[in-house]
Design a protein around this motif. Structure first.
Motif, short mmCIF file in Angstrom:
data_model
loop_
_atom_site.label_atom_id
_atom_site.label_comp_id
_atom_site.label_asym_id
_atom_site.label_seq_id
_atom_site.Cartn_x
_atom_site.Cartn_y
_atom_site.Cartn_z
N PHE A 67 0.87 -1.18 0.00
CA PHE A 67 0.00 0.00 0.00
C PHE A 67 0.90 1.22 0.00
CE2 PHE A 67 -2.69 3.22 2.07
CZ PHE A 67 -3.86 3.09 1.33
N ASN A 107 5.64 6.56 2.35
CA ASN A 107 5.73 5.61 3.47
C ASN A 107 6.95 4.70 3.32
OD1 ASN A 107 4.21 4.42 1.33
ND2 ASN A 107 3.29 2.93 2.70
N GLU A 121 8.51 1.28 4.99
CA GLU A 121 8.22 0.14 5.88
C GLU A 121 9.51 -0.56 6.31
OE1 GLU A 121 5.18 -2.21 3.93
OE2 GLU A 121 3.70 -0.62 4.25
N GLU A 136 2.83 10.93 5.51
CA GLU A 136 2.51 12.29 5.99
C GLU A 136 3.57 12.75 6.99
OE1 GLU A 136 0.57 9.67 5.83
OE2 GLU A 136 -1.51 10.18 5.39
N ALA A 183 -7.89 8.85 4.13
CA ALA A 183 -7.54 9.93 5.06
C ALA A 183 -6.36 9.48 5.93
CB ALA A 183 -8.74 10.28 5.91
N PRO A 184 -5.59 10.44 6.45
CA PRO A 184 -4.43 10.09 7.28
C PRO A 184 -4.83 9.29 8.52
CG PRO A 184 -4.49 12.46 6.84
CD PRO A 184 -5.75 11.88 6.29
N CYS A 185 -3.91 8.45 8.99
CA CYS A 185 -4.17 7.67 10.20
C CYS A 185 -4.20 8.61 11.41
CB CYS A 185 -3.10 6.60 10.38
SG CYS A 185 -1.52 7.23 11.00
N1 THU Z 1 0.24 4.70 5.85
C1 THU Z 1 0.64 5.98 5.58
O1 THU Z 1 1.70 6.21 5.00
N2 THU Z 1 -0.17 6.99 5.97
C2 THU Z 1 -1.36 6.83 6.62
O2 THU Z 1 -1.93 7.81 7.08
C3 THU Z 1 -1.93 5.50 6.74
C4 THU Z 1 -0.99 4.37 6.52
C5 THU Z 1 1.11 3.61 5.44
C6 THU Z 1 1.74 2.88 6.59
C7 THU Z 1 2.02 1.52 5.96
O3 THU Z 1 3.26 1.57 5.29
C8 THU Z 1 0.91 1.36 4.92
O4 THU Z 1 0.38 2.66 4.71
C9 THU Z 1 -0.21 0.43 5.33
O5 THU Z 1 -0.71 0.77 6.57
#
Ligand code: THU
Length: 160
Positions: free
Chosen positions: A44, A62, A64, A75, A110-112
């Motif tokens: 993702f 992102n 990982e 973000e 939307a952002p976590c």
């Molecule tokens: N992720 C983000 O980069 N931003 C978010 O606001 C939600 C999740 C990333 C973290 C992880 O690498 C992948 O999306 C799946 O959760």
């Protein structure tokens, strides 16, 4: 006893072509940032682009890790990059794009919660809100006037 309410309103554009050009450009930056995402585990991809008052755009994606909880969200990578390269620079807007390599997502993500908290603190620090622009891989684009709209009853530094 009284009841209080939060009201959040945001703009919904049919697609990126309907956006004002500044926001369309920023969203294209967020989409470009997807190329640098490292997401072999979730597959993702998330790209973020911050537009600064000085006209510069700062990207983040992102990142990982085989130790899953260490993943960095796009973000917060972008926000940290802003502070590192341009300390205390004012952010005018942030666009966030996604690509799920397993299936096409056609609605904005939307952002976590953690990213919402960090966005809210940046708004608090700079004493002004910034627009949040969201899109899935395709489809409608949401434009929120402020990150705080995503986090009512925000915990802010004034409590400390
Ligand atoms: N992720 C983000 O980069 N931003 C978010 O606001 C939600 C999740 C990333 C973290 C992880 O690498 C992948 O999306 C799946 O959760």
């Amino acid at each position: 006893m009284k009841e209080e309410r939060f009201q959040v309103s945001y703009l919904v554009y049919e697609n990126e072509g309907a956006l004002p050009s500044e926001d369309a450009l920023l969203l294209a930056g967020a989409r470009k940032a997807l190329d640098s995402a490292y997401a072999p585990y979730s597959r993702f991809l998330v790209g973020a682009a911050a537009l600064l008052e000085n006209g510069q755009t700062v990207l983040g994606s992102n990142q990982e890790n085989a130790s899953f909880p260490l993943a960095l969200c796009a973000e917060r990578v972008a926000l940290a990059a802003v502070e590192s390269a341009f300390p205390n620079a004012k952010i005018m807007a942030m666009a966030i794009a996604i690509r799920n390599l397993k299936r096409k997502i056609e609605r904005p993500a939307a952002p976590c919660g953690a990213c919402r908290q960090v966005i809210a603190e940046k708004e608090w620090r700079q004493k002004s809100p910034f627009r949040i622009i969201l899109q899935g891989e395709t489809g409608p684009v949401y434009v929120l006037p402020s990150g705080k709209d995503l986090l009512p009853l925000t915990f802010d530094p004034e409590y400390l």
